[in-house]
Design a protein around this motif. Structure first.
Motif, mmCIF file in Angstrom:
data_model
loop_
_atom_site.group_PDB
_atom_site.id
_atom_site.type_symbol
_atom_site.label_atom_id
_atom_site.label_comp_id
_atom_site.label_asym_id
_atom_site.label_seq_id
_atom_site.Cartn_x
_atom_site.Cartn_y
_atom_site.Cartn_z
ATOM 1 N N GLN A 161 0.856 -1.188 0.000
ATOM 2 C CA GLN A 161 0.000 0.000 0.000
ATOM 3 C C GLN A 161 0.888 1.232 0.000
ATOM 4 O O GLN A 161 1.623 1.479 0.967
ATOM 5 C CB GLN A 161 -0.929 0.015 1.212
ATOM 6 N N ALA A 162 0.828 1.955 -1.093
ATOM 7 C CA ALA A 162 1.559 3.207 -1.211
ATOM 8 C C ALA A 162 0.700 4.339 -0.661
ATOM 9 O O ALA A 162 -0.529 4.228 -0.616
ATOM 10 C CB ALA A 162 1.914 3.462 -2.674
ATOM 11 N N PRO A 163 1.322 5.446 -0.265
ATOM 12 C CA PRO A 163 0.555 6.575 0.272
ATOM 13 C C PRO A 163 -0.539 7.028 -0.697
ATOM 14 O O PRO A 163 -0.278 7.230 -1.888
ATOM 15 C CB PRO A 163 1.610 7.654 0.472
ATOM 16 N N GLY A 164 -1.753 7.129 -0.186
ATOM 17 C CA GLY A 164 -2.859 7.607 -0.996
ATOM 18 C C GLY A 164 -3.425 6.604 -1.974
ATOM 19 O O GLY A 164 -4.283 6.952 -2.800
ATOM 20 N N ARG A 165 -2.968 5.355 -1.876
ATOM 21 C CA ARG A 165 -3.436 4.340 -2.826
ATOM 22 C C ARG A 165 -4.011 3.143 -2.071
ATOM 23 O O ARG A 165 -3.749 2.941 -0.887
ATOM 24 C CB ARG A 165 -2.291 3.882 -3.723
ATOM 25 N N GLN A 166 -4.794 2.364 -2.781
ATOM 26 C CA GLN A 166 -5.364 1.167 -2.183
ATOM 27 C C GLN A 166 -4.317 0.069 -2.058
ATOM 28 O O GLN A 166 -3.356 0.020 -2.832
ATOM 29 C CB GLN A 166 -6.537 0.664 -3.038
ATOM 30 N N ARG A 167 -4.526 -0.802 -1.101
ATOM 31 C CA ARG A 167 -3.657 -1.957 -0.955
ATOM 32 C C ARG A 167 -3.869 -2.885 -2.149
ATOM 33 O O ARG A 167 -5.003 -3.144 -2.553
ATOM 34 C CB ARG A 167 -3.980 -2.683 0.354
ATOM 35 N N GLU A 168 -2.763 -3.376 -2.725
ATOM 36 C CA GLU A 168 -2.865 -4.221 -3.900
ATOM 37 C C GLU A 168 -2.073 -5.505 -3.715
ATOM 38 O O GLU A 168 -0.998 -5.514 -3.083
ATOM 39 C CB GLU A 168 -2.363 -3.482 -5.148
ATOM 40 N N LEU A 169 -2.592 -6.568 -4.290
ATOM 41 C CA LEU A 169 -1.917 -7.864 -4.268
ATOM 42 C C LEU A 169 -0.880 -7.872 -5.380
ATOM 43 O O LEU A 169 -1.212 -7.666 -6.543
ATOM 44 C CB LEU A 169 -2.937 -8.979 -4.482
ATOM 45 N N ILE A 170 0.374 -8.117 -5.028
ATOM 46 C CA ILE A 170 1.436 -8.051 -6.026
ATOM 47 C C ILE A 170 2.056 -9.406 -6.334
ATOM 48 O O ILE A 170 2.659 -9.572 -7.394
ATOM 49 C CB ILE A 170 2.547 -7.061 -5.614
ATOM 50 N N ALA A 171 1.936 -10.369 -5.437
ATOM 51 C CA ALA A 171 2.511 -11.695 -5.671
ATOM 52 C C ALA A 171 1.760 -12.710 -4.832
ATOM 53 O O ALA A 171 1.365 -12.410 -3.701
ATOM 54 C CB ALA A 171 3.995 -11.718 -5.332
ATOM 55 N N SER B 52 3.647 -5.192 -12.966
ATOM 56 C CA SER B 52 4.638 -4.165 -12.634
ATOM 57 C C SER B 52 5.821 -4.710 -11.834
ATOM 58 O O SER B 52 6.859 -4.047 -11.742
ATOM 59 C CB SER B 52 3.981 -3.013 -11.877
ATOM 60 N N VAL B 53 5.686 -5.914 -11.271
ATOM 61 C CA VAL B 53 6.796 -6.486 -10.499
ATOM 62 C C VAL B 53 7.329 -7.766 -11.136
ATOM 63 O O VAL B 53 8.353 -8.297 -10.690
ATOM 64 C CB VAL B 53 6.397 -6.757 -9.030
ATOM 65 N N LYS B 54 6.656 -8.257 -12.152
ATOM 66 C CA LYS B 54 7.061 -9.511 -12.790
ATOM 67 C C LYS B 54 8.472 -9.377 -13.349
ATOM 68 O O LYS B 54 8.809 -8.376 -13.992
ATOM 69 C CB LYS B 54 6.075 -9.860 -13.896
#
Length: 121
Positions: A39-49, A62-64
């Protein structure tokens, strides 16, 4: 209820690397799919892996190729190796049990404290 504790964050320069760890309590860790969120400032929590109980993995585009998730069931721990870090990777990182298939899995249970990752020159 499973308790999760993340660690390993820090401040790095762009292009640097970090390895995050998440230790889970309880004996059922091997049966769970696990995920790393951020979760970045001002953004929603996102599943990345995400990693399944059978160690199949999926990643946000974006992380692959830069991030790698793996698990050690003997240690009830899931890791996130992060390479070639970018300023846009700056966020608080959390792990969670994930219910459902990628990319639509939902977090289950309580969140841990998270660990801050800051990428800046």
């Amino acid at each position: 209820q499973v308790q999760l504790v993340e660690s390993g964050g820090g401040s790095v320069q762009p292009g640097g690397s970090l390895t995050l760890s998440c230790v889970a309590s309880g004996s059922k860790f091997p049966i769970y799919a696990m995920g790393w969120y951020r979760q970045a400032p001002g953004r929603q929590r996102e599943l990345i892996a995400q990693i399944t109980s059978g160690s199949n993995t999926d990643y946000l585009d974006s992380v692959k190729g830069r991030f790698n998730i793996f698990r050690d069931n003997d240690k009830s721990t899931v890791y996130l190796i992060m390479n070639t870090l970018k300023p846009e990777d700056t966020a608080v990182y959390y792990c969670s049990i994930v219910l459902g298939d990628w990319p639509h899995g939902s977090p289950y249970g309580s969140w841990g404290p998270g660990t801050q990752v800051t990428v800046s020159s």
